[in-house]
Design an enzyme around this catalytic site. Structure first.
Site, PDB file in Angstrom:
ATOM      1  N   GLU A   4       0.518  -1.439  -0.257  1.00  0.00           N
ATOM      2  CA  GLU A   4      -0.008  -0.106   0.066  1.00  0.00           C
ATOM      3  C   GLU A   4       1.477   0.996  -0.121  1.00  0.00           C
ATOM      4  OE1 GLU A   4      -2.789   0.463  -0.464  1.00  0.00           O
ATOM      5  OE2 GLU A   4      -4.055   1.945   0.048  1.00  0.00           O
ATOM      6  N   ASP A   5       1.838   1.207   0.871  1.00  0.00           N
ATOM      7  CA  ASP A   5       2.253   2.539   1.087  1.00  0.00           C
ATOM      8  C   ASP A   5       4.473   2.479   0.517  1.00  0.00           C
ATOM      9  OD1 ASP A   5       0.635   3.038   2.919  1.00  0.00           O
ATOM     10  OD2 ASP A   5       1.260   2.831   4.226  1.00  0.00           O
TER      11      ASP A   5
END
Ligand code: MN
Length: 727
Positions: free
Chosen positions: A81-82
């Site tokens: 996600e990051d």
């Protein structure tokens, strides 16, 4: 802030060593190094390095003794996600299962939730399950949320509120369903702290006070039990039970009870190594304290349906105070606290968890919970994690539940038949798709409609998966003919009316229409027109009846005009709840604040709690005065007023200061009983200097009654002051 990441890591590793003796520490370290490299210098809102978050989530997973893959997945859970990390890379380094779990958690993180009615929440919770093919995805998501909630204070207020509400409505119920009580309690307590800070602090400080009062009692019993068992060579850990703030909160406000009324019995928990010791401990306890007959329960021999095991007994302590003792092994303790997650710790080595076995376990755990609202949920769970359903979003964020294999047409008809009938195209996740496109969990689906659409095609009947869509499409074809009939019949009927010099507006006039329809025996004008259109009714006869009815109505009206006042006014006001009307809000949840206990006649004001209705305070309450002067909270106060109701009673508290003397209590009780006022709690103590202070909780109807009581109590010999508590 300087955070020593290595120090955090060694603390985490210690937890892994303690709870997962067979774990490959090297592999786990390499997962940590990978995640640390991914997140790099990224910081959390708290100022700590970002890696501290996945590390904390992984520690929560390790504390429960889950498997190596879960711990590694937790360390990596925010990588995709990051950061630039990918599914492929994680699969290459840590294997297929880890990659899929991380991917699963990522998908759940991307789903956005907006607070909705209960049915929507239930669909949303189901969707999260449906999206997680592996139950470990949900458990890691819960650990992730738990750590985020523990560190929520670093976020802005609106974010806190949003996250807390989502946690209360989605994640705590999921933890409950999985039997993970420890998670559920902590998530709820952390949420309510942000949703209703005043309510939370009230209870927290009350509990704190209690704990101080009771600590000698708890210590005394604990020492007695520990010593006696040690003398007999039994290793045990004794806990005084911790009370969860939210469970008190819920009982107080949903049942409108006082703090005292919702407190459970004192309870102790004795945790030992094996089952034989459980029964030995029971013997010693019954020898030390007098058991109360009929209160012994053997949930070890006969576990509760949700697999809960323990021995329960209620005994009388030396001071005559009854208390409960629960006796269990560590394994039982773990299952009670961690539910499904305890599976890994105690089933290790039995067999590698095949899907069948995993689901069998979930099934046992979930089927057993006896909650009617959850019945459907369990039924669905049984079918291999919802493989026969698909959950998609509307562009507004509502979750729509469709049969597996559903198409955009099923979606459109599920929203509304008018949407389906006018649909000319569909978008999934922003892209145009054909009508035959198969929807997947979490898709955002949009039906494109046009008023010039000619309606559904007969081919759609072959494409759709839901019987709902199929029926609505069939209905459309039936109704289309009806609409032609209506049009035709209406023209004929209007022709007849014109001939009788009646205008259509005389028929559709809201005073006349119901009587006309009744006379004609049709439910609606459309039904009449349809009947005329296909020849089932005569336009001429209908028009004659209408003419006759209108004449009757007019005659009656002339007579009424002479007899009755010309207009009547009905005032529309919000409905009172608990005897209180909230400005502009019908059916609003109302609770009375515990800090200033308002009664009718008091000047009152309402505070909009975050997500839990309006709490009513007195205008002279310290909490109100303080809160109304802070910019963040002042807008949350709202005008409320008492409705006139003589039936409800309200709780309020008084403090009486008096010269110490015998008979004081008797005099107070006599006055209250003469005034027919119920006293729900009474607490007197000597404060030195020859003075006593008495605290009373009373139930009465309004503040006139209250003033009378205060006057009477003030006149009791020795009494120097009677005052109301105000925050
Ligand atoms: Mn996270």
């Amino acid at each position: 802030m300087i955070t020593d990441v290595e120090l955090l890591y060694s603390d985490f590793e210690q937890t892994v060593r303690e709870n997962m003796p067979n774990a490959d520490l090297k592999l786990i370290r390499s997962a940590f190094d990978y995640a640390y490299a991914c997140h790099g210098p990224q910081l959390r809102k708290s100022g700590e390095p970002y890696i501290s978050h996945p590390l904390a989530a992984a520690k929560i997973i390790a504390e429960m003794g889950l498997d190596e893959e879960s711990v590694i997945s937790a360390l990596l859970h925010d990588c995709i996600e990051d950061t630039g990390s990918t599914h492929e890379e994680i699969e290459r380094l840590f294997g297929k299962d880890v990659a899929e779990i991380v991917e699963g958690v990522t998908k759940l993180t991307r789903v956005t939730y907006t607070s909705k009615e209960e049915e929507q929440m239930e669909n949303f919770r189901k969707m999260l399950f449906a999206m997680s093919n592996d139950i470990r995805v949900i458990i890691i998501k819960l650990a992730d949320r738990l750590h985020n909630m523990r560190t929520l204070e670093f976020h802005k207020e609106h974010k806190q509120r949003e996250k807390a509400l989502e946690t209360m409505e989605i994640y705590a119920p999921i933890a409950h369903r999985l039997g993970m009580q420890r998670f559920k309690w902590e998530l709820e307590d952390l949420s309510i702290r942000f949703l209703d800070p005043i309510g939370y602090n009230d209870i927290a400080s009350e509990l704190q006070k209690r704990n101080e009062q009771d600590s000698a009692f708890f210590e005394n019993i604990k020492t007695k039990i520990t010593n006696r068992l040690a003398e007999n060579g039994i290793k045990c850990t004794v806990y005084g039970r911790i009370k969860h703030i939210y469970s008190i909160y819920r009982k107080m406000y949903s049942q409108n009870k006082s703090f005292e009324e919702v407190l459970d019995l004192y309870a102790f928990r004795v945790v030992v190594d094996d089952i034989a010791d459980c029964y030995n401990v029971l013997g010693y306890i019954h020898d030390m304290f007098r058991p109360i007959p009929g209160h012994f329960k053997d949930y070890i021999g006969t576990p509760k349906p949700n697999m809960y095991q323990s021995l329960h007994t209620t005994v009388l302590g030396t001071e005559g105070v009854p208390f409960e003792v629960q006796i269990r092994t560590w394994e039982m303790h773990h299952t009670a606290e961690y539910g499904i997650a305890a599976h890994w710790k105690y089933k290790q080595g039995v067999s590698s968890s095949s899907d069948d076995e995993k689901f069998a376990w979930i099934r046992r755990l979930l089927e057993s919970q006896q909650e009617s609202d959850a019945q459907d949920f369990f039924k669905e769970m049984r079918t291999d994690m919802f493989s026969d359903e698909v959950f998609v979003f509307t562009p507004r964020g509502d979750v729509i539940n469709l049969p597996a294999g559903a198409t955009p047409i099923d979606f459109a008809y599920n929203i509304h038949s008018a949407i389906g009938n006018k649909m000319t195209g569909a978008k999934v996740n922003g892209r145009i798709v054909p009508f035959t496109h198969t929807l997947e969990n979490g898709d955002i689906v949009e039906a494109i409609t046009s008023n010039t659409s000619k309606g559904p095609s007969r081919d759609w009947l072959k494409i759709v998966k839901s019987s709902e869509a199929r029926n609505k499409i069939r209905q459309w074809f039936k109704r289309e003919r009806r609409e032609e009939n209506i049009e035709h019949g209406k023209a004929m009927f209007e022709g007849e009316l014109r001939r009788n010099l009646i205008s259509m507006s005389d028929v559709t006039n809201e005073d006349n229409l119901p009587r006309i329809l009744k006379r004609l025996a049709y439910a609606s004008l459309d039904d009449l027109f349809a009947a005329i259109g296909y020849g089932g009714a005569s336009a001429q006869k209908a028009a004659n009846k209408v003419k006759d009815e209108i004449r009757t109505i007019e005659k009656a009206r002339k007579k009424d005009d002479l007899d009755l006042p010309s207009s009547k006014t009905t005032s529309r006001k919000s409905k009172p709840v608990n005897g209180v009307v909230v400005e502009g809000l019908d059916n609003c949840l109302i609770k009375f604040s515990r800090c200033c206990t308002p009664v009718p006649g008091d000047d009152i004001i309402g505070f909009i709690t975050r997500g839990f209705g309006v709490s009513v305070h007195r205008k002279d309450c310290k909490n109100y005065i303080k809160s109304a002067s802070t910019p963040e909270e002042k807008d949350r106060w709202i005008t409320v007023e008492w409705a006139n109701s003589e039936f409800e009673t309200y709780t309020t508290s008084l403090t009486i200061t008096s010269r110490e003397r015998s008979g004081l209590v008797m005099d107070i009780a006599t006055i209250l009983s003469a005034a027919n006022i119920k006293m729900t709690s009474f607490n007197g103590k000597d404060v030195g200097n020859g003075l006593s202070v008495v605290s009373l909780t009373l139930e009465l109807h309004n503040n006139t009654e209250l003033r009378t009581v205060i006057t009477k109590l003030s006149s009791v010999p020795g009494v120097t002051s009677v005052s109301r508590n105000s925050g």
